[in-house]
Design an enzyme around this catalytic site. Structure first.
Site, mmCIF file in Angstrom:
data_model
loop_
_atom_site.group_PDB
_atom_site.id
_atom_site.type_symbol
_atom_site.label_atom_id
_atom_site.label_comp_id
_atom_site.label_asym_id
_atom_site.label_seq_id
_atom_site.Cartn_x
_atom_site.Cartn_y
_atom_site.Cartn_z
ATOM 1 C CG ASP A 2 45.071 50.929 37.182
ATOM 2 O OD1 ASP A 2 44.181 51.709 36.779
ATOM 3 O OD2 ASP A 2 46.277 51.126 36.973
ATOM 4 C CG HIS A 19 34.955 54.308 36.937
ATOM 5 N ND1 HIS A 19 36.209 53.796 37.180
ATOM 6 C CD2 HIS A 19 35.149 55.549 36.415
ATOM 7 C CE1 HIS A 19 37.125 54.689 36.814
ATOM 8 N NE2 HIS A 19 36.503 55.758 36.343
ATOM 9 C CG LEU A 113 36.021 39.792 54.312
ATOM 10 C CD1 LEU A 113 37.478 39.378 54.118
ATOM 11 C CD2 LEU A 113 35.286 39.687 52.972
#
Ligand code: IPE
Ligand code: MG
Length: 232
Positions: A2, A19, A113
């Site tokens: 955020d 973004h 991962l």
């Protein structure tokens, strides 16, 4: 993740610039997780509520998603990353779904991962879907309602095969879960930082991990019980 919009606003840039900058923070975080030997990372990229944003912003986020998959998948694969996307993918554009399917197929046997991207995901959606699947099994007479317990329920959720998260990080100063992994976060340590997502880097992650390392996880036991269990 955020704070992209506020990061851009501080620089008198459009929200979309925030973004774009946020993609860099994703790259740094993934690299740091690999270096630290972290086995699973779930990123909340787009919630089921984010469709409410202005259409141009939604389409830029989708474009960034496609472009990042195209640009990063090969490198992720080389690094032993298994990529998966959770959420209601039926609402996504065909091209994006194609790129997701290709990345998932390419990296499916990697195990260094687990990188999970939550897209058009909502914790309530996940729980409701699991309930519906179980109800269907009962309806068809394939399952007895009496055997439904937390373990069986869990096995019908999006991350059934991934351990519950140890640590939850929210950037951007807000102290909310915002419909992320509601079921899975039951015993997760929560960490909130004012750092805006595009500024989140290796040091920010290390700081969160350090904070986490100082906590005592009790899972309902007393502190004394945990101490003696750890001492064996
Ligand atoms: C988070 O940043 C990014 C996504 C939801 C994709 P925001 O866009 O929510 O940034 P702020 O909260 O406006 O700063
Ligand atoms: Mg926000």
């Amino acid at each position: 993740m955020d704070g992209n919009g506020r990061w851009a606003k501080k620089r008198f840039l459009p929200r979309t610039a925030g973004h774009r900058a946020g993609v860099g923070a994703v790259r740094k975080t993934v690299e740091r997780c690999l270096a630290k030997g972290i086995k699973a990372l779930t990123l909340f990229a787009f919630s089921s509520e984010n469709w409410r944003r202005p259409p141009q912003e939604v389409s830029l986020l989708m474009e960034l998603f496609v472009a990042s998959l195209e640009r990063e998948t090969a490198k992720l694969h080389e690094n032993g990353v298994r990529l998966r996307v959770i959420g209601d993918l039926s609402a996504l554009a065909p091209l994006l779904r194609e790129r997701i399917a290709a990345a998932e197929a390419l990296t499916r046997t990697n195990n260094r991962l687990n990188l999970i991207i939550a897209a058009n995901y909502g914790g309530r959606w996940d729980i409701v879907r699991a309930a519906r699947r179980l109800a269907e099994l009962v309806e068809r007479g394939e399952l007895s309602a009496a055997v439904i317990d937390a373990t069986l329920f869990q096995s019908h959720l999006a991350l059934a095969d991934v351990p519950e998260p140890d640590l939850f990080i929210r950037t951007g100063g807000e102290q909310r879960i915002s419909n992320f992994l509601l079921w899975q976060l039951a015993y997760t340590e929560l960490y909130f930082t004012p750092v805006l997502w595009p500024d989140f880097d290796e040091q920010s992650l290390d700081q969160a991990l350090e904070d986490y390392a100082g906590r005592q996880r009790r899972f309902g036991y007393t502190g004394e019980q945990v101490e003696s269990l750890l001492l064996g």
